[in-house]
Design an enzyme around this catalytic site. Structure first.
Site, PDB file in Angstrom:
ATOM      1  N   SER A  28       0.820  -1.221   0.000  1.00  0.00           N
ATOM      2  CA  SER A  28       0.000   0.000   0.000  1.00  0.00           C
ATOM      3  C   SER A  28       0.851   1.268   0.000  1.00  0.00           C
ATOM      4  O   SER A  28       1.681   1.460   0.886  1.00  0.00           O
ATOM      5  CB  SER A  28      -0.870   0.054   1.258  1.00  0.00           C
ATOM      6  N   HIS A  59      -3.261   0.585  -4.659  1.00  0.00           N
ATOM      7  CA  HIS A  59      -2.688  -0.620  -5.271  1.00  0.00           C
ATOM      8  C   HIS A  59      -2.992  -0.602  -6.758  1.00  0.00           C
ATOM      9  O   HIS A  59      -4.143  -0.728  -7.165  1.00  0.00           O
ATOM     10  CB  HIS A  59      -3.314  -1.883  -4.676  1.00  0.00           C
ATOM     11  N   HIS A  81      -5.421  -8.947  -1.962  1.00  0.00           N
ATOM     12  CA  HIS A  81      -5.544  -9.369  -0.562  1.00  0.00           C
ATOM     13  C   HIS A  81      -6.657 -10.391  -0.400  1.00  0.00           C
ATOM     14  O   HIS A  81      -7.600 -10.431  -1.182  1.00  0.00           O
ATOM     15  CB  HIS A  81      -5.861  -8.163   0.326  1.00  0.00           C
ATOM     16  N   TYR A  83      -8.938 -10.272   1.825  1.00  0.00           N
ATOM     17  CA  TYR A  83     -10.220  -9.614   2.136  1.00  0.00           C
ATOM     18  C   TYR A  83     -10.955  -9.118   0.898  1.00  0.00           C
ATOM     19  O   TYR A  83     -12.106  -8.704   0.983  1.00  0.00           O
ATOM     20  CB  TYR A  83     -10.020  -8.461   3.131  1.00  0.00           C
ATOM     21  N   GLU A  84     -10.285  -9.151  -0.266  1.00  0.00           N
ATOM     22  CA  GLU A  84     -10.982  -8.733  -1.485  1.00  0.00           C
ATOM     23  C   GLU A  84     -11.927  -9.829  -1.974  1.00  0.00           C
ATOM     24  O   GLU A  84     -12.681  -9.629  -2.926  1.00  0.00           O
ATOM     25  CB  GLU A  84      -9.966  -8.351  -2.563  1.00  0.00           C
ATOM     26  N   ALA A 111       2.419  -2.264   4.209  1.00  0.00           N
ATOM     27  CA  ALA A 111       2.143  -1.267   5.235  1.00  0.00           C
ATOM     28  C   ALA A 111       1.588  -2.046   6.420  1.00  0.00           C
ATOM     29  O   ALA A 111       0.817  -2.990   6.240  1.00  0.00           O
ATOM     30  CB  ALA A 111       1.128  -0.255   4.730  1.00  0.00           C
ATOM     31  N   MET A 209      -2.456  -7.194   6.834  1.00  0.00           N
ATOM     32  CA  MET A 209      -3.425  -8.078   6.174  1.00  0.00           C
ATOM     33  C   MET A 209      -2.863  -8.708   4.902  1.00  0.00           C
ATOM     34  O   MET A 209      -3.625  -9.058   4.000  1.00  0.00           O
ATOM     35  CB  MET A 209      -4.689  -7.272   5.814  1.00  0.00           C
ATOM     36  N   SER A 210      -1.548  -8.844   4.839  1.00  0.00           N
ATOM     37  CA  SER A 210      -0.968  -9.379   3.600  1.00  0.00           C
ATOM     38  C   SER A 210       0.260 -10.219   3.924  1.00  0.00           C
ATOM     39  O   SER A 210       0.402 -10.735   5.032  1.00  0.00           O
ATOM     40  CB  SER A 210      -0.584  -8.221   2.668  1.00  0.00           C
ATOM     41  N   ASN A 233       1.033   3.380  10.723  1.00  0.00           N
ATOM     42  CA  ASN A 233       0.198   3.911  11.816  1.00  0.00           C
ATOM     43  C   ASN A 233       0.486   3.071  13.047  1.00  0.00           C
ATOM     44  O   ASN A 233       1.010   1.960  12.924  1.00  0.00           O
ATOM     45  CB  ASN A 233      -1.297   3.779  11.441  1.00  0.00           C
ATOM     46  N   HIS A 245      -7.438   4.212   6.233  1.00  0.00           N
ATOM     47  CA  HIS A 245      -6.604   3.793   5.103  1.00  0.00           C
ATOM     48  C   HIS A 245      -5.854   4.997   4.518  1.00  0.00           C
ATOM     49  O   HIS A 245      -4.725   4.859   4.052  1.00  0.00           O
ATOM     50  CB  HIS A 245      -7.472   3.115   4.034  1.00  0.00           C
TER      51      HIS A 245
HETATM   52  N1  HPA Z   1      -3.830  -3.183  11.074  1.00  0.00           N
HETATM   53  C1  HPA Z   1      -3.908  -4.076  10.069  1.00  0.00           C
HETATM   54  N2  HPA Z   1      -3.395  -3.844   8.875  1.00  0.00           N
HETATM   55  C2  HPA Z   1      -2.764  -2.673   8.666  1.00  0.00           C
HETATM   56  C3  HPA Z   1      -2.659  -1.701   9.674  1.00  0.00           C
HETATM   57  C4  HPA Z   1      -3.224  -1.979  10.950  1.00  0.00           C
HETATM   58  O1  HPA Z   1      -3.156  -1.170  11.891  1.00  0.00           O
HETATM   59  N3  HPA Z   1      -1.976  -0.653   9.132  1.00  0.00           N
HETATM   60  C5  HPA Z   1      -1.691  -0.994   7.851  1.00  0.00           C
HETATM   61  N4  HPA Z   1      -2.166  -2.224   7.559  1.00  0.00           N
END
Ligand code: HPA
Length: 272
Positions: A28, A59, A81, A83-84, A111, A209-210, A233, A245
């Site tokens: 990301s 992406h 991903h 989740y898609e 990320a 998540m990847s 973050n 996001h």
């Molecule tokens: N949690 C899950 N996936 C993420 C995060 C998060 O805080 N930041 C970037 N991808």
């Protein structure tokens, strides 16, 4: 599965004669890295038979083939991903293509949310190990014998030599690189503070998540793998503010110059 991979490869081979040395997956907000290489060709995923299409902002969704430091790079600009809504097998198909095309090392970027309180947004973390909480595995189903064994070893999923290379390049460039364990969850909702506290107690330093499906598929084929998280973050509950996001993509973009320097330094130093 092998037929699908072969069909995709046949299409790519009809466009260009290219043997990649190193595969790179850009996460990301990190897709702009491709502007720092000598590009040969861009191939949108949607043009390639069998490939899933990325649906996430930030992406882009194409293979970029090119050269840097005398190495042929095959880059996934954007990934798919879980989740898609695609299966783990489907989301790792682009990586299978890179493996079958002959990459000998893989650099994965993502990320991630920082769990370790010693981290701050904008830090880069080399992944030393992971915890798979995605509830799935891309190797489920008939084993692809031509790619690897039924029960691949995951003791050293993240290549020690590549980790040391990344740390050494970071030192040379004056970039402080963290090390840590990555916990992978399915998403797409971010975690609750209680879940983050659970992950912290489990020993996770960052969450995302990847990456995990890709690392498993790479290890299956014995590909040396390095993974770097951009801490975009702090994870839920670590700081008193909600996650978005936009923040993830914004932070990843902000550290782009450092990230590009680091990645190019690693590509130059990698021994394959
Ligand atoms: N949690 C899950 N996936 C993420 C995060 C998060 O805080 N930041 C970037 N991808």
């Amino acid at each position: 599965m092998e037929d699908k991979i072969n069909r995709s490869i046949k299409y790519i081979d009809s466009l260009v004669d290219f043997s990649p040395d190193v595969g790179i997956i850009l996460g990301s907000g990190l897709g702009d890295y491709v502007d720092s290489i000598d590009k040969t060709l861009e191939i949108p995923y949607e043009d390639i038979p069998e490939l899933p299409v990325s649906t996430v902002p930030g992406h882009k969704g194409c293979f970029v083939l090119g050269k840097r430091a005398n190495k042929n790079l095959m880059i996934m600009q954007g990934r798919i991903h879980l989740y898609e809504g695609y299966t783990m097998k489907k989301i790792t198909l682009p990586l299978r293509i890179m493996i079958k095309k002959g990459i000998r090392a893989l650099i994965i970027t993502n990320a991630a949310g920082g769990i370790n309180r010693g981290f701050k947004p904008g830090d880069l973390m080399v992944i030393t190990d992971h915890i798979n909480l995605m509830g799935d595995n891309p190797l489920i189903g008939p084993n692809l014998e031509s790619f690897g064994p039924r029960f691949p070893d995951m003791t050293e999923a993240y290549d020690k030599e590549l980790i040391n290379t990344a740390l050494a390049v970071g030192r040379k460039l004056g970039i402080d690189i963290k090390k840590g364990v990555y916990a992978g969850l399915k998403g797409p909702s971010y975690e609750t503070p209680a879940e983050i506290e659970m992950l912290r107690r489990m020993g996770a330093d960052a969450v995302g998540m990847s990456t995990i499906p890709e690392v498993i598929v790479a290890r299956h084929s014995g590909i040396k793998t390095l993974a770097i998280s951009c801490i975009s973050n702090m994870a839920a509950g670590i700081m008193d503010k909600p996650l978005s996001h936009q923040e993830v993509v914004y932070t990843a973009k902000k550290i782009r110059p450092q990230f590009v320097k680091l990645l190019n330094g690693i590509v130059s130093s990698i021994k394959i």
